[in-house]
Scaffold this motif. Structure first.
Motif, PDB file in Angstrom:
ATOM      1  N   GLY A 122       0.657  -1.164  -0.094  1.00 37.69           N
ATOM      2  CA  GLY A 122      -0.088  -0.027   0.021  1.00 37.69           C
ATOM      3  C   GLY A 122       0.732   1.489  -0.025  1.00 37.69           C
ATOM      4  N   PHE A 123       1.899   1.284  -0.572  1.00 38.73           N
ATOM      5  CA  PHE A 123       2.681   2.157  -0.744  1.00 38.73           C
ATOM      6  C   PHE A 123       3.203   2.755  -1.984  1.00 38.73           C
ATOM      7  N   ILE A 124       3.475   3.689  -2.438  1.00 33.22           N
ATOM      8  CA  ILE A 124       4.586   4.088  -3.715  1.00 33.22           C
ATOM      9  C   ILE A 124       5.950   4.566  -3.192  1.00 33.22           C
ATOM     10  N   SER A 125       6.791   4.370  -3.732  1.00 30.62           N
ATOM     11  CA  SER A 125       8.071   4.494  -3.148  1.00 30.62           C
ATOM     12  C   SER A 125       9.156   4.657  -4.213  1.00 30.62           C
ATOM     13  N   VAL A 126      10.057   5.766  -3.784  1.00 29.62           N
ATOM     14  CA  VAL A 126      11.096   5.991  -4.721  1.00 29.62           C
ATOM     15  C   VAL A 126      12.344   6.763  -3.946  1.00 29.62           C
ATOM     16  N   ALA A 127      13.607   6.337  -4.260  1.00 29.04           N
ATOM     17  CA  ALA A 127      14.633   6.749  -3.758  1.00 29.04           C
ATOM     18  C   ALA A 127      15.311   7.998  -4.290  1.00 29.04           C
ATOM     19  N   LEU A 128      15.504   8.800  -3.265  1.00 24.17           N
ATOM     20  CA  LEU A 128      15.882  10.220  -3.890  1.00 24.17           C
ATOM     21  C   LEU A 128      17.280  10.559  -3.630  1.00 24.17           C
ATOM     22  N   PRO A 129      18.049  11.348  -4.277  1.00 27.69           N
ATOM     23  CA  PRO A 129      19.512  11.491  -4.172  1.00 27.69           C
ATOM     24  C   PRO A 129      19.806  12.708  -3.673  1.00 27.69           C
ATOM     25  N   ILE A 130      19.188  12.819  -2.441  1.00 27.78           N
ATOM     26  CA  ILE A 130      19.455  13.896  -1.447  1.00 27.78           C
ATOM     27  C   ILE A 130      20.595  13.567  -0.437  1.00 27.78           C
ATOM     28  N   ASP A 131      21.606  14.151  -0.427  1.00 32.64           N
ATOM     29  CA  ASP A 131      22.751  13.877   0.755  1.00 32.64           C
ATOM     30  C   ASP A 131      22.865  12.406   0.883  1.00 32.64           C
ATOM     31  N   ASP A 132      22.459  11.733   2.133  1.00 31.47           N
ATOM     32  CA  ASP A 132      22.842  10.314   2.161  1.00 31.47           C
ATOM     33  C   ASP A 132      21.692   9.371   1.457  1.00 31.47           C
ATOM     34  N   GLY A 133      20.799  10.119   0.739  1.00 33.71           N
ATOM     35  CA  GLY A 133      19.737   9.244   0.231  1.00 33.71           C
ATOM     36  C   GLY A 133      18.578   9.086   1.119  1.00 33.71           C
ATOM     37  N   ILE A 134      17.500   9.585   0.425  1.00 34.93           N
ATOM     38  CA  ILE A 134      16.076   9.388   1.112  1.00 34.93           C
ATOM     39  C   ILE A 134      15.166   8.589   0.303  1.00 34.93           C
ATOM     40  N   GLU A 135      14.580   7.777   1.164  1.00 31.59           N
ATOM     41  CA  GLU A 135      13.414   6.961   0.375  1.00 31.59           C
ATOM     42  C   GLU A 135      12.188   7.648   0.751  1.00 31.59           C
ATOM     43  N   TYR A 136      11.662   7.953  -0.260  1.00 29.66           N
ATOM     44  CA  TYR A 136      10.212   8.947  -0.406  1.00 29.66           C
ATOM     45  C   TYR A 136       9.315   8.071  -0.728  1.00 29.66           C
ATOM     46  N   SER A 137       8.095   7.962   0.136  1.00 32.43           N
ATOM     47  CA  SER A 137       7.177   6.832   0.232  1.00 32.43           C
ATOM     48  C   SER A 137       5.920   7.718   0.536  1.00 32.43           C
ATOM     49  N   VAL A 138       4.754   7.183  -0.303  1.00 30.52           N
ATOM     50  CA  VAL A 138       3.381   7.895   0.094  1.00 30.52           C
ATOM     51  C   VAL A 138       2.467   6.572   0.316  1.00 30.52           C
ATOM     52  N   LYS A 139       1.853   6.844   1.304  1.00 32.76           N
ATOM     53  CA  LYS A 139       0.432   5.815   1.368  1.00 32.76           C
ATOM     54  C   LYS A 139      -0.390   5.895   0.649  1.00 32.76           C
ATOM     55  N   LEU A 140      -0.862   4.918   0.047  1.00 35.29           N
ATOM     56  CA  LEU A 140      -1.834   4.892  -0.979  1.00 35.29           C
ATOM     57  C   LEU A 140      -3.269   4.735  -0.300  1.00 35.29           C
TER      58      LEU A 140
END
Ligand SMILES: C[S@@+](CC[C@H](N)C(=O)[O-])C[C@H]1O[C@@H](n2cnc3c(N)ncnc32)[C@H](O)[C@@H]1O
Length: 225
Positions: free
Chosen positions: A207-225
């Motif tokens: 139930g999430f959509i998720s993507v890795a973002l290349p900000i500093d040490d790396g952030i996983e950005y996820s949204v609850k659907l």
């Protein structure tokens, strides 16, 4: 409530002064503290979360300023009203998030920190930035203190010990609203520790959509659907 200035609370002199002081402190001290601990043979991977929290009590281990601006921007863009933060340390990330609460004219950041000396430091720092009315720091193990977040969560920021991210997410998942954003820091620092979490949020069946973002040490950005 204090008056809202045009622009961002992040520009206020008292907020900038606290953030600059804390980022400088971390830049000066954190690496040598970490090197000292690791060269003593300390095995952080087999130590308990509480042992690690005590061992690294002098280290701020903060997000970078660009991550802070990103947190602020995400909080503003979704008009987050209730934010939960796993891992408060000296309060740097909390200040960026609380600035967004002030600029939306209200809201709450619920921080969590198990090292009591850090809870005191964070409280002082957030107060010096004038943002204490927007923050509640829960002292103790987040797996206990975040059990009842007190309402619907718009934004969850994961920045405590990385191997606990999945436990924290699952602990609060019933309180995440549809469209809630979950940001998990340190993607590129401890990939092994984060693997179970990443596997979970990247599996659409959960139930999430998720993507890795290349900000500093790396952030996983996820949204609850
Ligand atoms: C990377 S630092 C957080 C930095 C902070 N977010 C910032 O940007 O300023 C991680 C913090 O999480 C705390 N922590 C780790 N596991 C915890 C747990 N189970 N409960 C509460 N705090 C925890 C540690 O003591 C440490 O201070």
């Amino acid at each position: 409530m204090t008056s809202i200035l045009a622009g961002s609370t992040l520009q206020l002199p008292e907020v900038r002064a606290v953030l600059e002081r804390l980022h400088d402190l971390a830049d000066r001290n954190d690496n040598s503290i970490i090197q000292q601990v690791l060269s003593s043979g300390y095995d952080w991977k087999s130590a308990s979360p509480a042992q690690n929290a005590a061992t690294f009590r002098e280290a701020l281990l903060p997000i970078a300023p660009d991550v802070g601006r990103f947190l602020y921007g995400v909080a503003r863009s979704i008009s987050a009203q209730r934010i939960v933060e796993f891992g408060t340390s000296y309060g740097i990330s909390t200040i960026y998030l609380a600035a967004a609460m002030r600029d939306r004219n209200g809201g709450l950041v619920i921080g969590s920190e198990m090292e009591s000396s850090k809870v005191m430091q964070a409280t002082e720092n957030i107060a010096a930035a004038g943002l204490l009315p927007f923050v509640e720091i829960r002292a103790g193990d987040a797996l206990e203190t975040l059990r009842d977040p007190g309402g619907t969560i718009d934004l969850l920021f994961l920045d405590g010990w990385n191997n606990l991210y999945l436990d924290v997410l699952q602990l609060v998942s019933n309180n995440l609203r549809s469209g809630a954003v979950i940001l998990a820091d340190d993607l590129n620092i401890t990939p092994e520790q984060m693997a179970p979490y990443l596997e979970y949020v990247r599996n659409p069946a959960n139930g999430f959509i998720s993507v890795a973002l290349p900000i500093d040490d790396g952030i996983e950005y996820s949204v609850k659907l």
